[in-house]
Write an enzyme that holds these catalytic residues in place. Structure first.
Site, PDB file in Angstrom:
ATOM      1  N   GLU A 178      23.213  20.720  34.245  1.00 23.35           N
ATOM      2  CA  GLU A 178      23.807  21.219  35.495  1.00 23.35           C
ATOM      3  C   GLU A 178      22.644  21.795  36.298  1.00 23.35           C
ATOM      4  O   GLU A 178      22.148  22.878  35.966  1.00 23.35           O
ATOM      5  CB  GLU A 178      24.807  22.333  35.215  1.00 23.35           C
TER       6      GLU A 178
ATOM      7  N   LYS B 221      20.587  30.701  24.626  1.00 25.07           N
ATOM      8  CA  LYS B 221      19.469  31.430  25.232  1.00 25.07           C
ATOM      9  C   LYS B 221      19.796  31.737  26.691  1.00 25.07           C
ATOM     10  O   LYS B 221      19.867  30.836  27.525  1.00 25.07           O
ATOM     11  CB  LYS B 221      18.173  30.609  25.192  1.00 25.07           C
TER      12      LYS B 221
ATOM     13  N   GLU C 187      15.702  35.045  30.858  1.00 27.56           N
ATOM     14  CA  GLU C 187      14.950  36.237  30.424  1.00 27.56           C
ATOM     15  C   GLU C 187      15.374  37.489  31.189  1.00 27.56           C
ATOM     16  O   GLU C 187      15.431  38.574  30.626  1.00 27.56           O
ATOM     17  CB  GLU C 187      13.441  36.042  30.661  1.00 27.56           C
TER      18      GLU C 187
ATOM     19  N   GLU D 130      15.493  23.155  47.370  1.00 25.58           N
ATOM     20  CA  GLU D 130      16.446  24.241  47.104  1.00 25.58           C
ATOM     21  C   GLU D 130      15.716  25.578  47.249  1.00 25.58           C
ATOM     22  O   GLU D 130      14.742  25.838  46.544  1.00 25.58           O
ATOM     23  CB  GLU D 130      16.997  24.105  45.678  1.00 25.58           C
TER      24      GLU D 130
ATOM     25  N   CYS E 154      24.306  27.586  42.810  1.00 25.36           N
ATOM     26  CA  CYS E 154      23.850  26.192  42.721  1.00 25.36           C
ATOM     27  C   CYS E 154      24.518  25.310  43.761  1.00 25.36           C
ATOM     28  O   CYS E 154      23.895  24.446  44.350  1.00 25.36           O
ATOM     29  CB  CYS E 154      24.091  25.645  41.322  1.00 25.36           C
TER      30      CYS E 154
ATOM     31  N   THR F 281      13.139  22.290  35.523  1.00 25.48           N
ATOM     32  CA  THR F 281      13.287  22.599  34.093  1.00 25.48           C
ATOM     33  C   THR F 281      14.154  21.543  33.413  1.00 25.48           C
ATOM     34  O   THR F 281      13.883  21.147  32.274  1.00 25.48           O
ATOM     35  CB  THR F 281      13.909  23.999  33.902  1.00 25.48           C
ATOM     36  N   GLY F 282      15.179  21.080  34.112  1.00 29.75           N
ATOM     37  CA  GLY F 282      16.052  20.039  33.547  1.00 29.75           C
ATOM     38  C   GLY F 282      15.257  18.795  33.183  1.00 29.75           C
ATOM     39  O   GLY F 282      15.467  18.181  32.130  1.00 29.75           O
TER      40      GLY F 282
HETATM   41  P1  NAD Z   1      15.360  27.892  35.484  1.00 29.20           P
HETATM   42  O1  NAD Z   1      15.368  26.412  35.362  1.00 29.20           O
HETATM   43  O2  NAD Z   1      14.103  28.552  35.876  1.00 29.20           O
HETATM   44  O3  NAD Z   1      15.787  28.572  34.101  1.00 29.20           O
HETATM   45  C1  NAD Z   1      17.032  28.293  33.487  1.00 29.20           C
HETATM   46  C2  NAD Z   1      16.902  28.560  32.001  1.00 29.20           C
HETATM   47  O4  NAD Z   1      15.994  27.626  31.438  1.00 29.20           O
HETATM   48  C3  NAD Z   1      16.358  29.949  31.651  1.00 29.20           C
HETATM   49  O5  NAD Z   1      17.067  30.432  30.531  1.00 29.20           O
HETATM   50  C4  NAD Z   1      14.907  29.642  31.305  1.00 29.20           C
HETATM   51  O6  NAD Z   1      14.343  30.564  30.414  1.00 29.20           O
HETATM   52  C5  NAD Z   1      15.033  28.286  30.646  1.00 29.20           C
HETATM   53  N1  NAD Z   1      13.808  27.473  30.641  1.00 29.20           N
HETATM   54  C6  NAD Z   1      12.774  27.525  31.509  1.00 29.20           C
HETATM   55  N2  NAD Z   1      11.830  26.608  31.160  1.00 29.20           N
HETATM   56  C7  NAD Z   1      12.296  25.974  30.051  1.00 29.20           C
HETATM   57  C8  NAD Z   1      11.788  24.922  29.230  1.00 29.20           C
HETATM   58  N3  NAD Z   1      10.630  24.347  29.483  1.00 29.20           N
HETATM   59  N4  NAD Z   1      12.537  24.512  28.191  1.00 29.20           N
HETATM   60  C9  NAD Z   1      13.740  25.066  27.937  1.00 29.20           C
HETATM   61  N5  NAD Z   1      14.278  26.071  28.674  1.00 29.20           N
HETATM   62  C10 NAD Z   1      13.563  26.511  29.724  1.00 29.20           C
HETATM   63  O7  NAD Z   1      16.558  28.256  36.468  1.00 29.20           O
HETATM   64  P2  NAD Z   1      16.951  29.685  37.010  1.00 29.20           P
HETATM   65  O8  NAD Z   1      15.910  30.088  38.010  1.00 29.20           O
HETATM   66  O9  NAD Z   1      17.289  30.602  35.898  1.00 29.20           O
HETATM   67  O10 NAD Z   1      18.325  29.375  37.757  1.00 29.20           O
HETATM   68  C11 NAD Z   1      18.387  28.886  39.044  1.00 29.20           C
HETATM   69  C12 NAD Z   1      18.597  27.392  39.045  1.00 29.20           C
HETATM   70  O11 NAD Z   1      19.781  27.079  38.300  1.00 29.20           O
HETATM   71  C13 NAD Z   1      18.842  26.835  40.423  1.00 29.20           C
HETATM   72  O12 NAD Z   1      18.135  25.644  40.578  1.00 29.20           O
HETATM   73  C14 NAD Z   1      20.341  26.568  40.440  1.00 29.20           C
HETATM   74  O13 NAD Z   1      20.743  25.588  41.360  1.00 29.20           O
HETATM   75  C15 NAD Z   1      20.577  26.176  39.032  1.00 29.20           C
HETATM   76  N6  NAD Z   1      21.983  26.350  38.669  1.00 29.20           N
HETATM   77  C16 NAD Z   1      22.776  25.238  38.546  1.00 29.20           C
HETATM   78  C17 NAD Z   1      24.127  25.373  38.246  1.00 29.20           C
HETATM   79  C18 NAD Z   1      25.017  24.166  38.140  1.00 29.20           C
HETATM   80  O14 NAD Z   1      26.132  24.316  37.645  1.00 29.20           O
HETATM   81  N7  NAD Z   1      24.597  22.980  38.578  1.00 29.20           N
HETATM   82  C19 NAD Z   1      24.666  26.650  38.046  1.00 29.20           C
HETATM   83  C20 NAD Z   1      23.825  27.760  38.166  1.00 29.20           C
HETATM   84  C21 NAD Z   1      22.483  27.588  38.476  1.00 29.20           C
END
Ligand code: NAD
Length: 490
Positions: free
Chosen positions: A249, A174, A177, A384, A283, A231-232
């Site tokens: 991650e 996935k 969006e 962040e 990130c 979200t993690g």
């Molecule tokens: P996000 O957490 O909003 O979304 C990431 C993904 O998770 C999307 O596909 C989203 O649809 C999905 N998601 C959202 N809620 C969910 C849920 N409840 N259950 C399952 N999936 C869900 O993050 P973002 O805004 O897309 O990306 C930015 C973030 O990603 C920043 O915090 C950045 O630091 C992090 N990031 C980390 C790394 C790394 O390697 N550590 C790399 C890139 C980005």
């Protein structure tokens, strides 16, 4: 306009309910593609397809060298289409074309790296008491749920898909969006090279529906997630039902520590690179600059001079050095953080505003921004921001640099600039972070493990560690003297 589809069990499909969303080009605020919005139902279909494909052994039973052949073919096709994919990545995310070209080239290398790695020796044998020979083999985990963010759409996808497939797993993917375009193209390529139906499935849709279904499903064995820490945390909770393997991650607030004895222009250069590449939506961005007090004013003066020269514009203009933010919503979030910083008493050394001049009025462009006069307890120091916003902190000595570096809930990356090698290594060893740099910043390699300490994640992607993430470890003990033990009386 590009019309995307989902790819489930080898078939292209729209959403069952006919729901759609528009994908926007952030440089001009215009729709560039239409994407079906799947629901829990499509996620379940994809999970079922991946489960059936895994249990059939159609993929996992192939010799590693055959799976590798598919991965090499995927890499070749991505390479053939690199110009088209780079253009689409730039249109969808806004990043400068040269950054997209770099990401696509890295994606090709990622598939090649795991195609090569999976055919290398990967077991162990143990010398245990006679008459037993003990050994360890690695097997695929099963069905992998892969969820990606929007900042490096294709590349972060490859970081998961390549090792998952190499190791013999099946998967449901996935994308975020707002950035599904290049991933959709990758699935076209996977179909073209003949990945068997059900092995790799693409579901488009929201996090709280499709993402949550993948995280909760009892039929998914592993979840690999890249995205925000919030979200993690939610995914971790959702994954408890069947005690999934989990790899996270997450976000960061990484310190970039510059000592007075650093090579001045090198430190300036990497500091800019660390925070303004991809408009700071990285990130591991060096989003906190920790400066030794004695060089603070001189360093900030030069940094501001350089930051003001950064060419902000559309990614498809070859003179552009920094593109727009990824979406209107994200622009709003960055503006909120600027206000928070000002309310907290920090000073803007430069930037802080949306850019609407010179034809940029319809895009989500933002000035390279630097905050000084900060305190460690400020939200702009602790949280962040994920945009082109650098927060500067001062330190007196090595001990204070280390203390400030570790003073957030994150632990993704860190950099140290000093010409005293022993000091640089001393500091790096004390900083609680998974990705570190000495006299450099922002480097990432397919060969080296990627991931964070503390609330920046669990586990490691990339390198041999990344392949291990997608395998289970099986212990095999073989009795070489086949006769009863007579442990219990006969
Ligand atoms: P996000 O957490 O909003 O979304 C990431 C993904 O998770 C999307 O596909 C989203 O649809 C999905 N998601 C959202 N809620 C969910 C849920 N409840 N259950 C399952 N999936 C869900 O993050 P973002 O805004 O897309 O990306 C930015 C973030 O990603 C920043 O915090 C950045 O630091 C992090 N990031 C980390 C790394 C790394 O390697 N550590 C790399 C890139 C980005």
């Amino acid at each position: 306009m590009l019309k995307l589809k989902m790819f489930i069990n080898g078939e292209w499909m729209d959403s069952l309910r006919g729901d759609k969303s528009h994908v926007v080009n952030p440089a001009i605020g215009k729709i560039m593609a239409e994407a079906p919005q799947g629901s829990r139902e499509e996620a379940q279909m994809a999970i079922n397809a991946a489960r059936t494909a895994f249990d059939s052994g159609i993929w996992s039973d192939l010799p590693a060298s055959e799976r590798a052949t598919y991965l090499f073919k995927i890499a070749d096709k991505i390479e053939e289409k690199a110009a088209e994919l780079s253009k689409l990545e730039t249109e969808n995310t806004g990043k400068p074309l040269k950054e997209s070209e770099f990401d696509i080239a890295d994606t090709v290398n990622c598939f090649r790296y795991y195609a090569g790695l999976v055919t290398k020796p990967n077991g162990q044998t143990y010398s245990v008491a006679d008459p037993v020979q003990a050994m360890v083999i690695r097997e695929p985990v099963g069905v992998c749920g892969l969820i990606a963010p929007w900042n490096f759409p294709l590349l972060t996808g490859a970081w998961k898909i390549a090792p998952a497939l190499a190791a013999g797993n099946t998967l449901v993917f996935k994308p975020a969006e707002i950035t599904p375009v290049t991933t959709y193209k990758l699935f076209e390529i996977m179909e073209e090279v003949g990945i068997p139906a059900g092995v790799a499935n693409l579901v488009l849709g929201g996090g709280s529906t499709v993402g949550n279904e993948i995280a909760e499903s009892q039929k998914v064995d592993l979840i690999s997630f890249t995205g925000s820490t919030a979200t993690g945390r939610s995914i971790m909770n959702s994954a408890t039902g069947n005690i999934k393997n989990i790899s996270l991650e997450l976000g960061g607030k990484s310190p970039n520590i510059v000592f007075a004895d650093a090579d001045f222009e090198t430190a300036i250069d990497y500091t800019l690179n660390g925070i303004f590449t991809n408009a700071g939506q990285v990130c591991n961005a060096g989003s906190r600059l920790l400066l030794e007090e004695s060089i603070h004013d001189k360093f900030i003066a030069r940094l501001v001079e350089r930051a003001k020269k950064i060419q902000v514009g559309p990614g498809d203009d070859s003179s552009t050095e920094m593109g727009p933010l990824v979406s209107e919503g994200h622009l709003k979030k960055i503006l909120e953080y600027i206000q928070i910083g000002l309310d907290e008493g920090a000073t803007l050394a430069c930037g802080g505003n949306r850019i609407t001049s010179n034809g940029l009025e319809n895009g989500y462009f933002f000035e390279p921004t630097i905050f000084v006069d900060t305190r460690p307890d400020m939200r702009i120091v602790q949280e962040e921001i994920f945009g082109p916003v650098l927060v500067v902190q001062k330190f007196k000595d090595e001990a204070e640099a280390i203390q400030l570096a570790n003073d957030t809930s994150y632990g993704l990356a860190a950099g140290v600039f000093s010409q005293d090698g022993a000091k640089a290594l001393r500091v790096i060893k004390k900083v609680r972070a998974g990705i570190t740099y000495v006299n450099a910043y922002n480097l990432a390699y397919n060969e080296a493990p990627w991931g964070g300490y503390k609330q920046s994640g669990i586990g490691r992607g990339l390198g041999t560690f990344g392949l291990d993430t997608f395998t289970e470890v099986k212990q095999i003990n073989i009795n070489l003297d086949v006769k009863p033990t007579e442990w219990f009386s006969n």
